[in-house]
Design an enzyme around this catalytic site. Structure first.
Site, mmCIF file in Angstrom:
data_model
loop_
_atom_site.group_PDB
_atom_site.id
_atom_site.type_symbol
_atom_site.label_atom_id
_atom_site.label_comp_id
_atom_site.label_asym_id
_atom_site.label_seq_id
_atom_site.Cartn_x
_atom_site.Cartn_y
_atom_site.Cartn_z
ATOM 1 N N TYR A 1 -106.012 -7.448 63.346
ATOM 2 C CA TYR A 1 -105.656 -8.195 62.137
ATOM 3 C C TYR A 1 -104.861 -7.297 61.197
ATOM 4 O O TYR A 1 -105.384 -6.301 60.676
ATOM 5 C CB TYR A 1 -106.898 -8.704 61.410
ATOM 6 C CG TYR A 1 -107.764 -9.656 62.206
ATOM 7 C CD1 TYR A 1 -107.283 -10.356 63.297
ATOM 8 C CD2 TYR A 1 -109.101 -9.866 61.852
ATOM 9 C CE1 TYR A 1 -108.084 -11.226 64.015
ATOM 10 C CE2 TYR A 1 -109.909 -10.739 62.560
ATOM 11 C CZ TYR A 1 -109.401 -11.410 63.642
ATOM 12 O OH TYR A 1 -110.198 -12.261 64.357
ATOM 13 N N HIS B 1 -112.435 -8.792 72.327
ATOM 14 C CA HIS B 1 -111.709 -9.892 71.684
ATOM 15 C C HIS B 1 -111.115 -10.860 72.709
ATOM 16 O O HIS B 1 -111.086 -12.077 72.485
ATOM 17 C CB HIS B 1 -110.593 -9.296 70.812
ATOM 18 C CG HIS B 1 -110.211 -10.135 69.650
ATOM 19 N ND1 HIS B 1 -109.454 -9.648 68.604
ATOM 20 C CD2 HIS B 1 -110.454 -11.426 69.338
ATOM 21 C CE1 HIS B 1 -109.263 -10.611 67.707
ATOM 22 N NE2 HIS B 1 -109.849 -11.698 68.142
ATOM 23 N N SER C 1 -112.708 -20.386 63.050
ATOM 24 C CA SER C 1 -111.925 -21.565 62.659
ATOM 25 C C SER C 1 -112.753 -22.850 62.685
ATOM 26 O O SER C 1 -112.318 -23.867 63.236
ATOM 27 C CB SER C 1 -110.685 -21.716 63.559
ATOM 28 O OG SER C 1 -109.807 -20.639 63.395
ATOM 29 N N PRO C 2 -113.945 -22.850 62.088
ATOM 30 C CA PRO C 2 -114.769 -24.064 62.096
ATOM 31 C C PRO C 2 -114.187 -25.183 61.244
ATOM 32 O O PRO C 2 -114.641 -26.327 61.331
ATOM 33 C CB PRO C 2 -116.116 -23.583 61.544
ATOM 34 C CG PRO C 2 -115.755 -22.433 60.660
ATOM 35 C CD PRO C 2 -114.620 -21.747 61.365
ATOM 36 N N LEU C 3 -113.172 -24.860 60.452
ATOM 37 C CA LEU C 3 -112.481 -25.868 59.648
ATOM 38 C C LEU C 3 -111.098 -26.194 60.219
ATOM 39 O O LEU C 3 -110.227 -26.698 59.514
ATOM 40 C CB LEU C 3 -112.342 -25.383 58.198
ATOM 41 C CG LEU C 3 -113.661 -25.320 57.428
ATOM 42 C CD1 LEU C 3 -113.479 -24.601 56.100
ATOM 43 C CD2 LEU C 3 -114.219 -26.714 57.197
ATOM 44 N N GLY C 4 -110.919 -25.923 61.522
ATOM 45 C CA GLY C 4 -109.638 -26.251 62.143
ATOM 46 C C GLY C 4 -108.469 -25.547 61.489
ATOM 47 O O GLY C 4 -107.433 -26.151 61.235
ATOM 48 N N GLY D 1 -108.182 -24.647 58.551
ATOM 49 C CA GLY D 1 -107.960 -25.238 57.231
ATOM 50 C C GLY D 1 -107.577 -26.696 57.256
ATOM 51 O O GLY D 1 -107.628 -27.372 56.222
ATOM 52 N N PHE D 2 -107.214 -27.216 58.425
ATOM 53 C CA PHE D 2 -106.711 -28.588 58.484
ATOM 54 C C PHE D 2 -107.790 -29.604 58.131
ATOM 55 O O PHE D 2 -107.508 -30.630 57.485
ATOM 56 C CB PHE D 2 -106.153 -28.885 59.879
ATOM 57 C CG PHE D 2 -105.415 -30.189 59.961
ATOM 58 C CD1 PHE D 2 -104.104 -30.279 59.551
ATOM 59 C CD2 PHE D 2 -106.051 -31.340 60.405
ATOM 60 C CE1 PHE D 2 -103.420 -31.487 59.604
ATOM 61 C CE2 PHE D 2 -105.380 -32.545 60.465
ATOM 62 C CZ PHE D 2 -104.062 -32.626 60.060
#
Length: 325
Positions: A55, A121, A200-203, A205-206
């Site tokens: 990152y 990873h 990414s449990p919120l897609g 941010g989508f």
């Protein structure tokens, strides 16, 4: 915040993904707010702080290290090794020498003497996973690492790694619009007693409903290159978010909180790590960790966002080659 177990490792029921503070999602010009967000997370009972050597080409580990100075005993610190970039796109490396050097480099950047949870990873197809995990087990024996994890791996790779040294956690994408791990990977983890850390449990941010056009995203935001965000797929996916927003309104929460609570309800061995670089969004996410959903609520959420209704692939070809091996 309540706590949960990843194998033998106890953490807050929700963690914090720090990638976006230094990588992938556009403008990164407010380190002060990023550090304040990490500090606020600790105040709210978030203990699992997640980063990776890739990152920001190491800059994210340095930032996390600065944020945790003087607070090391409050944190379960997770980082990763294994992703390498080539002219063909994302690849993986897992040879023993690379594993050990990556650990030394991460310890230096983070400014710590041990890593609590060290993930592979991505799985290197050119190196037997037994070699990678043999090197990792030596790092545990040396006290440089406490627990081991694996990311975006197949059920077969997880079993082979676990046969060398116990896998404490699997980190893979899991949300209402990414559910592939439910078929083979999650059952394997449950069989072996491995915790699951959805990223990414919120897609990306989508699922918050905040993104309605790709033009909203910064020019250097990686989501501009993801199929689910292109204009051909955006309308269909926005219809799903709108259905979630209607359900969320009934409970007096946001669509994002509802989507995140759905992930939290997958089981007691699941600890999602939504990412943010702002305290406001952090506090909204943390509130979802204690949002109660009934069986009827969960059924209605899944009916509003059926897995087969999501338009577009998760990654473009150059990013997908190393996923799920």
């Amino acid at each position: 915040m309540p706590t949960r177990k990843l194998g033998e490792l106890e953490v807050g029921a929700q963690g914090l993904g720090c990638m976006g503070m230094s990588h992938a999602y556009g403008v990164r010009d407010n380190e002060e707010e990023s550090i304040a967000t990490i500090h606020r997370a600790l105040e709210l009972g978030v203990t699992l702080i997640d980063t990776a050597n890739v990152y920001g080409a190491g800059e994210n580990e340095k930032l996390v290290g600065r944020a945790l100075a003087g607070r090391r005993d409050q944190v379960v610190l997770a980082t990763k090794f294994g992703i390498v970039w080539t002219e063909q796109g994302m690849s993986a490396r897992g040879d023993a020498a690379y594993v050990k050097q990556s650990c030394e480099d991460s310890l230096r950047r983070l400014g710590v003497d041990h890593i609590d949870l060290y993930y592979q990873h991505r799985v290197d197809q050119d190196t037997p996973i037994e070699e990678t995990w043999g090197a990792l087990s030596e790092l545990v024996a040396e006290g440089k690492v406490r627990y081991l994890g694996i990311s975006e791996a197949s059920a077969e790779s997880i079993r082979r790694a676990h046969a060398v040294h116990p896998v404490t956690a699997l980190q893979s994408e899991w949300s209402l619009w990414t559910r592939e791990i439910e078929h083979e990977v999650v059952p394997a983890c449950r069989e072996l007693g491995i915790g699951i850390v959805p990223f990414s449990p919120l897609g990306r941010g989508f699922l918050t409903g905040a993104i309605t056009s790709v033009e909203q995203l910064p020019a250097d935001d990686m989501r501009r290159g993801l199929p689910r965000f292109n204009e051909d797929n955006l309308g269909r996916n926005l219809a799903i978010v709108e259905a979630l927003r209607e359900l969320a309104a009934e409970k007096g929460v946001t669509a994002g909180q509802l989507a995140l609570a759905w992930v939290q309800h997958r089981s007691a061995d699941v600890v999602p790590i939504p990412g943010t670089k702002r305290r406001t969004y952090l506090e909204e996410n943390v509130a979802a960790a204690t949002l109660e959903l009934s069986e009827d609520d969960l059924a209605r959420i899944e009916a509003a966002a059926p897995a087969d209704a999501i338009a577009g692939a998760r990654y473009p070809e150059h990013l997908s080659r190393a996923a799920g091996r």
